[in-house]
Scaffold this motif. Sequence first.
Motif, PDB file in Angstrom:
ATOM      1  N   SER A 244      31.490 -34.946  14.278  1.00  0.00           N
ATOM      2  CA  SER A 244      30.287 -33.898  14.041  1.00  0.00           C
ATOM      3  C   SER A 244      29.366 -34.241  13.197  1.00  0.00           C
ATOM      4  O   SER A 244      29.621 -34.657  11.870  1.00  0.00           O
ATOM      5  CB  SER A 244      31.076 -32.596  13.549  1.00  0.00           C
ATOM      6  OG  SER A 244      30.028 -31.621  13.069  1.00  0.00           O
ATOM      7  N   PRO A 245      28.013 -34.212  13.444  1.00  0.00           N
ATOM      8  CA  PRO A 245      27.102 -34.688  12.723  1.00  0.00           C
ATOM      9  C   PRO A 245      26.762 -33.803  11.284  1.00  0.00           C
ATOM     10  O   PRO A 245      26.801 -34.363  10.302  1.00  0.00           O
ATOM     11  CB  PRO A 245      25.729 -34.225  13.267  1.00  0.00           C
ATOM     12  CG  PRO A 245      26.023 -34.438  14.884  1.00  0.00           C
ATOM     13  CD  PRO A 245      27.612 -33.842  14.850  1.00  0.00           C
ATOM     14  N   ASN A 246      27.044 -32.628  11.374  1.00  0.00           N
ATOM     15  CA  ASN A 246      27.412 -31.749  10.437  1.00  0.00           C
ATOM     16  C   ASN A 246      28.430 -32.157   9.319  1.00  0.00           C
ATOM     17  O   ASN A 246      28.408 -32.163   8.165  1.00  0.00           O
ATOM     18  CB  ASN A 246      27.341 -30.335  10.400  1.00  0.00           C
ATOM     19  CG  ASN A 246      26.011 -29.557  11.173  1.00  0.00           C
ATOM     20  OD1 ASN A 246      24.924 -30.392  10.974  1.00  0.00           O
ATOM     21  ND2 ASN A 246      26.295 -28.529  11.817  1.00  0.00           N
ATOM     22  N   LEU A 247      29.399 -32.285   9.849  1.00  0.00           N
ATOM     23  CA  LEU A 247      30.787 -32.724   9.046  1.00  0.00           C
ATOM     24  C   LEU A 247      30.419 -34.350   8.446  1.00  0.00           C
ATOM     25  O   LEU A 247      30.658 -34.493   7.303  1.00  0.00           O
ATOM     26  CB  LEU A 247      32.085 -32.821   9.914  1.00  0.00           C
ATOM     27  CG  LEU A 247      33.077 -33.342   9.321  1.00  0.00           C
ATOM     28  CD1 LEU A 247      33.551 -32.366   7.781  1.00  0.00           C
ATOM     29  CD2 LEU A 247      34.279 -33.150  10.107  1.00  0.00           C
ATOM     30  N   LEU A 248      29.857 -35.112   9.298  1.00  0.00           N
ATOM     31  CA  LEU A 248      29.634 -36.457   8.637  1.00  0.00           C
ATOM     32  C   LEU A 248      28.675 -36.314   7.666  1.00  0.00           C
ATOM     33  O   LEU A 248      28.785 -36.819   6.458  1.00  0.00           O
ATOM     34  CB  LEU A 248      29.132 -37.391   9.743  1.00  0.00           C
ATOM     35  CG  LEU A 248      28.618 -38.697   9.516  1.00  0.00           C
ATOM     36  CD1 LEU A 248      30.044 -39.466   8.943  1.00  0.00           C
ATOM     37  CD2 LEU A 248      28.094 -39.498  10.670  1.00  0.00           C
ATOM     38  N   ALA A 249      27.820 -35.689   7.548  1.00  0.00           N
ATOM     39  CA  ALA A 249      26.466 -35.370   6.552  1.00  0.00           C
ATOM     40  C   ALA A 249      27.439 -34.960   5.195  1.00  0.00           C
ATOM     41  O   ALA A 249      26.856 -35.337   4.309  1.00  0.00           O
ATOM     42  CB  ALA A 249      25.558 -34.507   6.910  1.00  0.00           C
ATOM     43  N   GLU A 250      28.189 -34.018   5.603  1.00  0.00           N
ATOM     44  CA  GLU A 250      28.971 -33.287   4.285  1.00  0.00           C
ATOM     45  C   GLU A 250      29.913 -34.392   3.770  1.00  0.00           C
ATOM     46  O   GLU A 250      29.942 -34.326   2.282  1.00  0.00           O
ATOM     47  CB  GLU A 250      29.562 -32.110   4.998  1.00  0.00           C
ATOM     48  CG  GLU A 250      30.464 -31.305   3.459  1.00  0.00           C
ATOM     49  CD  GLU A 250      30.933 -30.062   3.975  1.00  0.00           C
ATOM     50  OE1 GLU A 250      31.621 -29.333   3.089  1.00  0.00           O
ATOM     51  OE2 GLU A 250      31.258 -29.820   5.249  1.00  0.00           O
ATOM     52  N   VAL A 251      30.656 -34.859   4.167  1.00  0.00           N
ATOM     53  CA  VAL A 251      31.673 -35.719   4.041  1.00  0.00           C
ATOM     54  C   VAL A 251      31.016 -36.962   3.150  1.00  0.00           C
ATOM     55  O   VAL A 251      31.440 -37.450   1.998  1.00  0.00           O
ATOM     56  CB  VAL A 251      32.417 -36.524   4.868  1.00  0.00           C
ATOM     57  CG1 VAL A 251      33.418 -37.543   4.489  1.00  0.00           C
ATOM     58  CG2 VAL A 251      33.302 -35.308   5.687  1.00  0.00           C
ATOM     59  N   THR A 252      29.696 -37.552   3.664  1.00  0.00           N
ATOM     60  CA  THR A 252      28.997 -38.295   3.077  1.00  0.00           C
ATOM     61  C   THR A 252      28.850 -37.918   1.513  1.00  0.00           C
ATOM     62  O   THR A 252      28.443 -38.912   0.698  1.00  0.00           O
ATOM     63  CB  THR A 252      27.344 -39.078   3.720  1.00  0.00           C
ATOM     64  OG1 THR A 252      27.977 -38.944   5.205  1.00  0.00           O
ATOM     65  CG2 THR A 252      26.838 -39.788   3.038  1.00  0.00           C
ATOM     66  N   HIS A 253      28.522 -36.769   1.422  1.00  0.00           N
ATOM     67  CA  HIS A 253      27.999 -36.389   0.048  1.00  0.00           C
ATOM     68  C   HIS A 253      29.292 -35.949  -0.957  1.00  0.00           C
ATOM     69  O   HIS A 253      29.259 -35.489  -2.139  1.00  0.00           O
ATOM     70  CB  HIS A 253      27.030 -35.254  -0.172  1.00  0.00           C
ATOM     71  CG  HIS A 253      25.554 -35.836   0.543  1.00  0.00           C
ATOM     72  ND1 HIS A 253      24.785 -36.738   0.118  1.00  0.00           N
ATOM     73  CD2 HIS A 253      24.988 -35.283   1.544  1.00  0.00           C
ATOM     74  CE1 HIS A 253      23.774 -36.927   0.560  1.00  0.00           C
ATOM     75  NE2 HIS A 253      23.779 -36.191   1.661  1.00  0.00           N
ATOM     76  N   LEU A 254      30.516 -36.222  -0.344  1.00  0.00           N
ATOM     77  CA  LEU A 254      31.821 -35.748  -1.196  1.00  0.00           C
ATOM     78  C   LEU A 254      32.452 -36.979  -1.705  1.00  0.00           C
ATOM     79  O   LEU A 254      33.489 -36.838  -2.358  1.00  0.00           O
ATOM     80  CB  LEU A 254      32.749 -34.950  -0.187  1.00  0.00           C
ATOM     81  CG  LEU A 254      32.258 -33.690   0.449  1.00  0.00           C
ATOM     82  CD1 LEU A 254      33.249 -33.013   1.228  1.00  0.00           C
ATOM     83  CD2 LEU A 254      32.286 -32.437  -1.016  1.00  0.00           C
ATOM     84  N   VAL A 255      31.763 -38.115  -1.209  1.00  0.00           N
ATOM     85  CA  VAL A 255      32.442 -39.330  -1.719  1.00  0.00           C
ATOM     86  C   VAL A 255      31.287 -40.293  -2.522  1.00  0.00           C
ATOM     87  O   VAL A 255      30.364 -40.401  -2.136  1.00  0.00           O
ATOM     88  CB  VAL A 255      33.349 -40.154  -0.597  1.00  0.00           C
ATOM     89  CG1 VAL A 255      34.413 -39.378  -0.158  1.00  0.00           C
ATOM     90  CG2 VAL A 255      32.206 -40.283   0.419  1.00  0.00           C
TER      91      VAL A 255
END
Length: 712
Positions: A244-255
């Motif tokens: 999911s684009p939204n999930l990918l964007a969120e995970v990108t800023h978690l690591v």
Amino acid sequence: MSTFLLEVGTEELPADFIASAIGQWRSLIAQSLANDLLTPTSIEVYGTPRRLCVLIEGLPLQQPDREAEIKGPPAKAAFKDGKPTKAAEGFAKKQGVKVEDFEIRPTEKGDFVFIRKQIPGCVVPQLLTAWVPRWISGLEGRRFMRWGDGQIRFPRPIRWLVALFDREVLPIILENGSTPIFGDRLSYGHRVLHPQPVSLEQASDYLEAMESIFIQVDPQKREEIIKAQVEACAEKLGGYARISPNLLAEVTHLVEYPTAVTGQFDDEFLELPTEVTTMEMESHQRYFPVFKSAESGELLPYFITVSNGDPAKSDLIAQGNGRVIRARLADGQFFYQADLAKPLESYVEKLETVTFQEKLGSVRDKVERIRTCVKVLAEQLQLSSEERELCDRAALLCKADLVTQMVYEFPELQGVMGEKYALCSGEPEAIATGIVEHYLPKGAGDSLPQTLVGQVVGMGDRLDTLISIFSLGMIPSGSSDPFALRRAANAIISITWEAHLPLDLHQLLVDSVASCWPNSDLLNLVPTLEDFFLQRIRTQLQEDKGIDYDLVNAILGEDDPEYASRSLADLLDLLKRALFLQEIRTSGQLDEIYATVNRSARLAVKGSLDKEQLDPVGVVKPDLFEQASEQAFYDAMVKIVPQTQRCQETRNYQDLVNALAEIAPTVSRFFDGEDSVLVMAEDENIQTNRLNLLGILRNYARVLADFGAIVN
């Protein structure tokens, strides 16, 4: 040319703030530098959970000199009897110029003294030292905090500050009570893989230095790495990862240093509805679910998580995440089995315990109003008795899943679980699909309901919300719209257009208000709702359908309520006319008829001909004609009467435009030919006759739009 590095080191920042801060800094920093006449070769803004940074390359050592114009005192205060006063001498001294350098110029408030002076540029490090604290304090977001005894507000405590101009540390200080933060060259690496501080020698080495301590500061590169790793893990499992684009964007800023890790859960949880399992994984655990293939909805018992830990410990990380997801799915399994113990209809009465709005009663009350609105819709759409029964049943059950254990735990699954429970309760598929579809669209760009039941129940739900909230006087203003009324109106319009439903919105509102709220003030409530819908129609035509603003005005009318009434009475015809107008503007055919039609319409306003009159016979008297051009105009209009009447019946507006284009030369001759006429003749009978002639032409054009509103 020089490079400047700013790194603000923090405790772990919220993921949504990182994305927002990067965008804010791109704009804020570029504007700051431009204001100081600095044009670097590049401004790159980066962010990770523990740092925000900007790398500016191509900066000069000194700001360019500039000429400034400074306004001084009024001329009458600066000079008296031709001699400079103390005010003039003081201004000259303050600005470092001579009185002889003054220019006297007029302004709106009289003559004033002006001077032009050369201002030498500042050294760039000095400018940056002043700007950095403003860049940091200029960031906006939610839930800012203070720490220690300081006054700095930021989403998380700031722990270090790197400020390098090439190799030089800038003397930047963030005042924060007893714990000020000083600019330095010390940064910090990955919490696990490189917890020791690192000294940065020069700004230009920043990206390479960060990679050496296991930090990927560029979010775009982190996203690419995560996507590639997740896809590789799924391929190794013989499956397909839904990213999911939204999930990918969120995970990108978690690591800061991503590592994709594959985990597994028990096969028994595959018996749960796929939506439940994927909701647990994506929304709650930030996992990527794995399917059998891109086309298949069949879930595999695996998940892929993105770790910020030690890649060597991936097996332990997978085991820990596996225990968490198994516990979450076990809860979901319990809720699902408990909910299935009773048929969906048994939950309807429990809706009495859920408040819709304090003054509007419970959700159970709302369900009955939805059923009423659905009946009004069914009547207007002339549905069959079978279709009416399906719509009514779906309306009764559409909110029942709100009081199930599963939806109580996972509100995002409302409607989805209603569909599942309806099928398990033996309800027809049309009803089950209608329950899940009646929530569509959930937002801009979302899919619309595809079945008649979903469309009717969805519109009935939104109609009730609009009417009920408006009846309390709670009309959206500004950005405040707690009940999402704009979205509700947009959905009704979009569904009507997409499904080609022949709705009379005016009558729908009248009948729905009268049925749901018989004691309300119809005279005030319905017009207010209509104005609200017209605003949303205008926005959708311009933003979603790409119709020019003046063509939208021509369809909805600017100062003529008849256009608005006609539009509300037939939303499909409204859209058709708007799209057609845009089409003939693009093709150039609008230009062929615009001048004559618009000129006729402007003059026809001075007459009193009924706007519904389309036949010139009887209202235009040929025996009053004085010029051949009048007779030709009349004959041409008589000829196209059948086409105009047919256009009203078939809504084939191309025929109408063709007819108007055909008579355009004749109309031009009436106005500007050798035998042209003066419309506003002294003889009132001749004047009225000519105005009626023009009024008929205006009325032909009104079948399509108000040409007076078109800008050409």
